[in-house]
Motif scaffolding. Sequence first.
Motif, PDB file in Angstrom:
ATOM      1  N   TYR A 139     -28.441  -7.663 -24.471  1.00  0.00           N
ATOM      2  CA  TYR A 139     -27.894  -8.979 -24.804  1.00  0.00           C
ATOM      3  C   TYR A 139     -26.756  -9.323 -23.843  1.00  0.00           C
ATOM      4  CZ  TYR A 139     -30.289  -8.408 -29.284  1.00  0.00           C
ATOM      5  OH  TYR A 139     -31.227  -8.232 -30.265  1.00  0.00           O
ATOM      6  N   CYS A 140     -26.752 -10.557 -23.422  1.00  0.00           N
ATOM      7  CA  CYS A 140     -25.671 -11.089 -22.598  1.00  0.00           C
ATOM      8  C   CYS A 140     -24.614 -11.715 -23.503  1.00  0.00           C
ATOM      9  CB  CYS A 140     -26.244 -12.141 -21.650  1.00  0.00           C
ATOM     10  SG  CYS A 140     -25.025 -13.038 -20.681  1.00  0.00           S
ATOM     11  N   ASN A 141     -23.375 -11.522 -23.146  1.00  0.00           N
ATOM     12  CA  ASN A 141     -22.255 -12.108 -23.891  1.00  0.00           C
ATOM     13  C   ASN A 141     -21.335 -12.830 -22.922  1.00  0.00           C
ATOM     14  OD1 ASN A 141     -19.146 -11.428 -24.574  1.00  0.00           O
ATOM     15  ND2 ASN A 141     -20.252 -11.964 -26.438  1.00  0.00           N
ATOM     16  N   GLY A 142     -20.849 -13.986 -23.353  1.00  0.00           N
ATOM     17  CA  GLY A 142     -19.902 -14.728 -22.534  1.00  0.00           C
ATOM     18  C   GLY A 142     -18.775 -15.277 -23.392  1.00  0.00           C
ATOM     19  N   ASN A 143     -17.558 -15.147 -22.892  1.00  0.00           N
ATOM     20  CA  ASN A 143     -16.372 -15.686 -23.558  1.00  0.00           C
ATOM     21  C   ASN A 143     -16.055 -17.031 -22.923  1.00  0.00           C
ATOM     22  OD1 ASN A 143     -12.957 -15.272 -23.767  1.00  0.00           O
ATOM     23  ND2 ASN A 143     -14.230 -14.972 -25.564  1.00  0.00           N
ATOM     24  N   VAL A 144     -16.389 -18.111 -23.624  1.00  0.00           N
ATOM     25  CA  VAL A 144     -16.436 -19.448 -23.018  1.00  0.00           C
ATOM     26  C   VAL A 144     -15.454 -20.401 -23.675  1.00  0.00           C
ATOM     27  CG1 VAL A 144     -17.916 -21.428 -22.510  1.00  0.00           C
ATOM     28  CG2 VAL A 144     -18.878 -19.116 -22.457  1.00  0.00           C
ATOM     29  N   ARG A 145     -14.803 -21.183 -22.817  1.00  0.00           N
ATOM     30  CA  ARG A 145     -13.979 -22.287 -23.294  1.00  0.00           C
ATOM     31  C   ARG A 145     -14.722 -23.574 -22.970  1.00  0.00           C
ATOM     32  NH1 ARG A 145      -7.703 -22.563 -21.770  1.00  0.00           N
ATOM     33  NH2 ARG A 145      -7.784 -20.763 -23.182  1.00  0.00           N
ATOM     34  N   SER A 146     -14.964 -24.396 -23.979  1.00  0.00           N
ATOM     35  CA  SER A 146     -15.756 -25.609 -23.791  1.00  0.00           C
ATOM     36  C   SER A 146     -14.932 -26.782 -23.279  1.00  0.00           C
ATOM     37  CB  SER A 146     -16.450 -25.983 -25.100  1.00  0.00           C
ATOM     38  OG  SER A 146     -17.391 -24.989 -25.463  1.00  0.00           O
ATOM     39  N   ALA A 147     -13.644 -26.769 -23.493  1.00  0.00           N
ATOM     40  CA  ALA A 147     -12.762 -27.840 -23.023  1.00  0.00           C
ATOM     41  C   ALA A 147     -11.367 -27.255 -22.832  1.00  0.00           C
ATOM     42  CB  ALA A 147     -12.730 -28.991 -24.011  1.00  0.00           C
ATOM     43  N   TRP A 148     -10.517 -27.968 -22.067  1.00  0.00           N
ATOM     44  CA  TRP A 148      -9.216 -27.396 -21.736  1.00  0.00           C
ATOM     45  C   TRP A 148      -8.337 -27.222 -22.962  1.00  0.00           C
ATOM     46  CZ3 TRP A 148      -4.729 -29.897 -22.973  1.00  0.00           C
ATOM     47  CH2 TRP A 148      -4.822 -31.273 -23.266  1.00  0.00           C
ATOM     48  N   PHE A 149      -8.624 -27.994 -24.017  1.00  0.00           N
ATOM     49  CA  PHE A 149      -7.771 -27.974 -25.205  1.00  0.00           C
ATOM     50  C   PHE A 149      -8.317 -27.075 -26.322  1.00  0.00           C
ATOM     51  CE2 PHE A 149     -10.817 -30.692 -27.284  1.00  0.00           C
ATOM     52  CZ  PHE A 149     -11.276 -31.538 -26.275  1.00  0.00           C
ATOM     53  N   THR A 150      -9.425 -26.386 -26.070  1.00  0.00           N
ATOM     54  CA  THR A 150      -9.991 -25.506 -27.097  1.00  0.00           C
ATOM     55  C   THR A 150      -9.747 -24.050 -26.739  1.00  0.00           C
ATOM     56  OG1 THR A 150     -12.169 -25.298 -26.065  1.00  0.00           O
ATOM     57  CG2 THR A 150     -11.819 -27.191 -27.505  1.00  0.00           C
ATOM     58  N   LYS A 151      -9.915 -23.190 -27.704  1.00  0.00           N
ATOM     59  CA  LYS A 151      -9.812 -21.768 -27.420  1.00  0.00           C
ATOM     60  C   LYS A 151     -11.174 -21.256 -26.979  1.00  0.00           C
ATOM     61  CE  LYS A 151     -10.694 -20.044 -32.102  1.00  0.00           C
ATOM     62  NZ  LYS A 151     -10.173 -19.148 -33.188  1.00  0.00           N
ATOM     63  N   GLU A 152     -11.191 -19.992 -26.578  1.00  0.00           N
ATOM     64  CA  GLU A 152     -12.433 -19.382 -26.122  1.00  0.00           C
ATOM     65  C   GLU A 152     -13.222 -18.811 -27.296  1.00  0.00           C
ATOM     66  OE1 GLU A 152     -10.651 -17.973 -21.793  1.00  0.00           O
ATOM     67  OE2 GLU A 152     -10.351 -16.774 -23.601  1.00  0.00           O
ATOM     68  N   TYR A 153     -14.530 -18.928 -27.178  1.00  0.00           N
ATOM     69  CA  TYR A 153     -15.415 -18.369 -28.189  1.00  0.00           C
ATOM     70  C   TYR A 153     -16.450 -17.488 -27.509  1.00  0.00           C
ATOM     71  CZ  TYR A 153     -13.568 -21.837 -31.446  1.00  0.00           C
ATOM     72  OH  TYR A 153     -12.746 -22.592 -32.239  1.00  0.00           O
ATOM     73  N   ASP A 154     -16.954 -16.531 -28.251  1.00  0.00           N
ATOM     74  CA  ASP A 154     -18.019 -15.662 -27.754  1.00  0.00           C
ATOM     75  C   ASP A 154     -19.380 -16.286 -28.042  1.00  0.00           C
ATOM     76  OD1 ASP A 154     -16.485 -12.427 -28.394  1.00  0.00           O
ATOM     77  OD2 ASP A 154     -16.664 -13.588 -26.554  1.00  0.00           O
ATOM     78  N   PHE A 155     -20.225 -16.273 -27.038  1.00  0.00           N
ATOM     79  CA  PHE A 155     -21.603 -16.734 -27.166  1.00  0.00           C
ATOM     80  C   PHE A 155     -22.530 -15.607 -26.727  1.00  0.00           C
ATOM     81  CE2 PHE A 155     -20.994 -21.175 -28.155  1.00  0.00           C
ATOM     82  CZ  PHE A 155     -19.714 -21.424 -27.694  1.00  0.00           C
ATOM     83  N   TRP A 156     -23.744 -15.614 -27.315  1.00  0.00           N
ATOM     84  CA  TRP A 156     -24.709 -14.548 -27.048  1.00  0.00           C
ATOM     85  C   TRP A 156     -26.039 -15.121 -26.577  1.00  0.00           C
ATOM     86  CZ3 TRP A 156     -23.480  -9.388 -27.466  1.00  0.00           C
ATOM     87  CH2 TRP A 156     -22.276  -9.093 -28.109  1.00  0.00           C
ATOM     88  N   GLY A 157     -26.699 -14.375 -25.722  1.00  0.00           N
ATOM     89  CA  GLY A 157     -28.058 -14.704 -25.353  1.00  0.00           C
ATOM     90  C   GLY A 157     -29.032 -14.205 -26.404  1.00  0.00           C
ATOM     91  N   GLN A 158     -30.299 -14.500 -26.180  1.00  0.00           N
ATOM     92  CA  GLN A 158     -31.322 -14.163 -27.173  1.00  0.00           C
ATOM     93  C   GLN A 158     -31.796 -12.714 -27.047  1.00  0.00           C
ATOM     94  OE1 GLN A 158     -31.890 -15.725 -24.385  1.00  0.00           O
ATOM     95  NE2 GLN A 158     -33.739 -14.824 -23.502  1.00  0.00           N
ATOM     96  N   GLY A 159     -31.449 -12.079 -25.962  1.00  0.00           N
ATOM     97  CA  GLY A 159     -31.842 -10.687 -25.742  1.00  0.00           C
ATOM     98  C   GLY A 159     -33.084 -10.571 -24.883  1.00  0.00           C
ATOM     99  N   THR A 160     -33.125  -9.503 -24.115  1.00  0.00           N
ATOM    100  CA  THR A 160     -34.293  -9.211 -23.291  1.00  0.00           C
ATOM    101  C   THR A 160     -34.616  -7.726 -23.419  1.00  0.00           C
ATOM    102  OG1 THR A 160     -35.271  -9.421 -21.070  1.00  0.00           O
ATOM    103  CG2 THR A 160     -32.934  -8.829 -21.162  1.00  0.00           C
ATOM    104  N   GLN A 161     -35.883  -7.424 -23.591  1.00  0.00           N
ATOM    105  CA  GLN A 161     -36.301  -6.038 -23.837  1.00  0.00           C
ATOM    106  C   GLN A 161     -36.382  -5.262 -22.524  1.00  0.00           C
ATOM    107  OE1 GLN A 161     -37.139  -4.380 -26.887  1.00  0.00           O
ATOM    108  NE2 GLN A 161     -37.151  -2.570 -25.538  1.00  0.00           N
ATOM    109  N   VAL A 162     -35.785  -4.087 -22.532  1.00  0.00           N
ATOM    110  CA  VAL A 162     -35.921  -3.142 -21.424  1.00  0.00           C
ATOM    111  C   VAL A 162     -36.542  -1.871 -21.990  1.00  0.00           C
ATOM    112  CG1 VAL A 162     -34.696  -1.687 -19.772  1.00  0.00           C
ATOM    113  CG2 VAL A 162     -34.003  -4.071 -20.092  1.00  0.00           C
TER     114      VAL A 162
END
Length: 121
Positions: free
Chosen positions: A94-117
């Motif tokens: 799974y991929c994870n990213g700590n993203v801020r959507s706008a300059w006035f918001t805090k950062e949130y964690d988002f996840w991908g759907q996953g890929t099988q290895v």
Amino acid sequence: QVQLVESGGGLVQAGGSLRLSCTASGRIFSVNAMGWYRQAPGKQRELVAAITSSGTTNYADSVKGRFTISRDNAKNTVYLQMNSLKPEDTAVYYCNGNVRSAWFTKEYDFWGQGTQVTVSS
């Protein structure tokens, strides 16, 4: 709002290599840390590798020397080069990213759907 899409998983023999990619898109002001986690059947999700926006990296002991994480900040993309793969590396990644959507918001964690290895012995 924010989507993370992974690619690059698959089936490989032990000793082989795979490269995973993950791109963040949508409403993005900035992306801080990005990382890869994995979850094997019956086990908890665990951190594999992470990288900050300035390039500082962190690896699980089990993958040090075999996996390399990198990123392209201009493309909001993170990569995981996996070499010398072992059967115990088999998991959903799974991929994870700590993203801020706008300059006035805090950062949130988002996840991908996953890929099988899957690594065969």
